[in-house]
Design a protein around this motif. Sequence first.
Motif, PDB file in Angstrom:
ATOM      1  N   TRP A  94      13.547   6.499 -19.842  1.00 22.18           N
ATOM      2  CA  TRP A  94      13.404   7.118 -21.169  1.00 22.18           C
ATOM      3  C   TRP A  94      13.394   8.643 -21.061  1.00 22.18           C
ATOM      4  N   ALA A  95      12.625   9.166 -20.112  1.00 22.85           N
ATOM      5  CA  ALA A  95      12.555  10.617 -19.924  1.00 22.85           C
ATOM      6  C   ALA A  95      13.860  11.172 -19.368  1.00 22.85           C
ATOM      7  N   ARG A  96      14.496  10.448 -18.460  1.00 22.68           N
ATOM      8  CA  ARG A  96      15.771  10.899 -17.887  1.00 22.68           C
ATOM      9  C   ARG A  96      16.849  10.983 -18.956  1.00 22.68           C
ATOM     10  N   PHE A  97      16.901   9.990 -19.844  1.00 19.91           N
ATOM     11  CA  PHE A  97      17.903   9.981 -20.904  1.00 19.91           C
ATOM     12  C   PHE A  97      17.711  11.187 -21.833  1.00 19.91           C
ATOM     13  N   ALA A  98      16.463  11.453 -22.210  1.00 19.01           N
ATOM     14  CA  ALA A  98      16.187  12.560 -23.125  1.00 19.01           C
ATOM     15  C   ALA A  98      16.520  13.908 -22.499  1.00 19.01           C
ATOM     16  N   HIS A  99      16.328  14.029 -21.195  1.00 21.24           N
ATOM     17  CA  HIS A  99      16.717  15.273 -20.528  1.00 21.24           C
ATOM     18  C   HIS A  99      18.234  15.394 -20.434  1.00 21.24           C
ATOM     19  N   ARG A 100      18.888  14.305 -20.042  1.00 26.76           N
ATOM     20  CA  ARG A 100      20.336  14.347 -19.827  1.00 26.76           C
ATOM     21  C   ARG A 100      21.094  14.675 -21.103  1.00 26.76           C
ATOM     22  N   PHE A 101      20.712  14.060 -22.222  1.00 30.84           N
ATOM     23  CA  PHE A 101      21.517  14.199 -23.435  1.00 30.84           C
ATOM     24  C   PHE A 101      20.926  15.142 -24.480  1.00 30.84           C
ATOM     25  N   HIS A 102      19.650  15.491 -24.345  1.00 37.19           N
ATOM     26  CA  HIS A 102      19.050  16.340 -25.366  1.00 37.19           C
ATOM     27  C   HIS A 102      18.336  17.570 -24.811  1.00 37.19           C
ATOM     28  N   SER A 195      22.266  18.255 -29.252  1.00 33.43           N
ATOM     29  CA  SER A 195      20.911  17.837 -28.926  1.00 33.43           C
ATOM     30  C   SER A 195      20.081  17.701 -30.188  1.00 33.43           C
ATOM     31  N   VAL A 196      19.220  16.671 -30.224  1.00 36.54           N
ATOM     32  CA  VAL A 196      18.337  16.498 -31.378  1.00 36.54           C
ATOM     33  C   VAL A 196      17.313  17.629 -31.449  1.00 36.54           C
ATOM     34  N   PHE A 197      16.944  18.182 -30.296  1.00 34.27           N
ATOM     35  CA  PHE A 197      16.060  19.340 -30.302  1.00 34.27           C
ATOM     36  C   PHE A 197      16.765  20.538 -30.941  1.00 34.27           C
ATOM     37  N   ALA A 198      18.015  20.773 -30.539  1.00 32.62           N
ATOM     38  CA  ALA A 198      18.774  21.894 -31.101  1.00 32.62           C
ATOM     39  C   ALA A 198      18.962  21.733 -32.601  1.00 32.62           C
ATOM     40  N   ALA A 199      19.157  20.492 -33.051  1.00 31.22           N
ATOM     41  CA  ALA A 199      19.336  20.250 -34.482  1.00 31.22           C
ATOM     42  C   ALA A 199      18.088  20.644 -35.260  1.00 31.22           C
ATOM     43  N   ALA A 200      16.914  20.293 -34.738  1.00 31.52           N
ATOM     44  CA  ALA A 200      15.669  20.682 -35.402  1.00 31.52           C
ATOM     45  C   ALA A 200      15.483  22.193 -35.365  1.00 31.52           C
ATOM     46  N   GLU A 201      15.792  22.791 -34.229  1.00 37.05           N
ATOM     47  CA  GLU A 201      15.623  24.242 -34.086  1.00 37.05           C
ATOM     48  C   GLU A 201      16.563  25.017 -35.007  1.00 37.05           C
ATOM     49  N   ASP A 202      17.768  24.475 -35.227  1.00 37.60           N
ATOM     50  CA  ASP A 202      18.749  25.149 -36.080  1.00 37.60           C
ATOM     51  C   ASP A 202      18.533  24.871 -37.567  1.00 37.60           C
ATOM     52  N   ASP A 203      17.750  23.852 -37.877  1.00 37.95           N
ATOM     53  CA  ASP A 203      17.485  23.518 -39.273  1.00 37.95           C
ATOM     54  C   ASP A 203      16.610  24.603 -39.907  1.00 37.95           C
TER      55      ASP A 203
END
Length: 335
Positions: A94-102, A195-203
């Motif tokens: 779970w943590a590896r996936f979130a790092h790799r793609f987000h 990245s879902v993080f980038a999407a929140a940051e850019d919102d």
Amino acid sequence: MLLGPPLFNLEPLLRPDSIRALPGNGVCAFRYRKLDRHMQIIVDAPADCTALSLTLGGHRAEVVVGANLSERFAGRRVLFTLSKNNDPVWIRDWARFAHRFHGADAVLFYDNLSDRYGLDTVRDALSGVAGTEIAEVVSWPFKYGPQGLDAWRFWDSDFCQLGAWEQARWRFLAMARSVQVGDIDELVLSKTGKSVFAAAEDDFFGTVRYRGRWVLGTDRMPPLDTDTPRRHTDYDTVLKPLERRRFGILRQDANASPPKWTVVPRRCPETAQWGVHRIANWLPAARVSSAFCYRHFREINSNWKYDRLGRDAFDPAVHEIDQDLIDYFARWKAN
């Protein structure tokens, strides 16, 4: 800040002189906030306060003031969850996936009374995740609370998770760059590659919310092997959307999982409450994005709520192969 379940019938016992700062025993001004299955007492305490004395109806208790650990996650993209007895292999994946793609580079993990292993087992699982710079494992030793009938009905006394969310928000995550909230059995897919993080940051408001799809085990797969851990990458089948109309008007997918969310904490107003499927009391957080959709893996679970290992017979009218998930896993394995 004192956090806990609502005071209910104890609320009238909370008097202006109920809270005192230690050392010194001086009376502290405070304000009491009622939230969904949660309460907060925000205390105006002196800087040298090391503990608070709380008196209700003649009963007195002392509470040590905990350290503010927000600096530890300052500027980080944090993956945050509450978990009990999830397999360490699932936690690591779970943590590896979130790092790799987000681009997640930190994990805040609340362990809710796991009895199959200790906290060090979780720490060991997360320590092996490349790109995870910070991994904090917190013991959250409280009963979860009674379950509702479905995602919406009669969840009235599950104080545990909502308390964890608010404690994490204020003690650990106030300075985080952004925070993705979800479970070990959930992986977020992006339709654009962003990245879902980038999407929140850019919102403009600093939040993004997205629905989920159930990922199932079917008779197309090899039989379950209890001696070999199931992995997210073993699965490729989802429930097809099933359209219905709520109140006879609003289109909904009856097979969808309720939304999850990612947020920039510093843009989230104090009056908002972090919940499991939404941030309450904040209208911008009600929006649902079509740019992201998480996958909810039915069999990546310890069956704490109900037995999720019953296999479906594959039915093209009900199930479909998830090519997006297959493509994600192919890229992950190739990395």
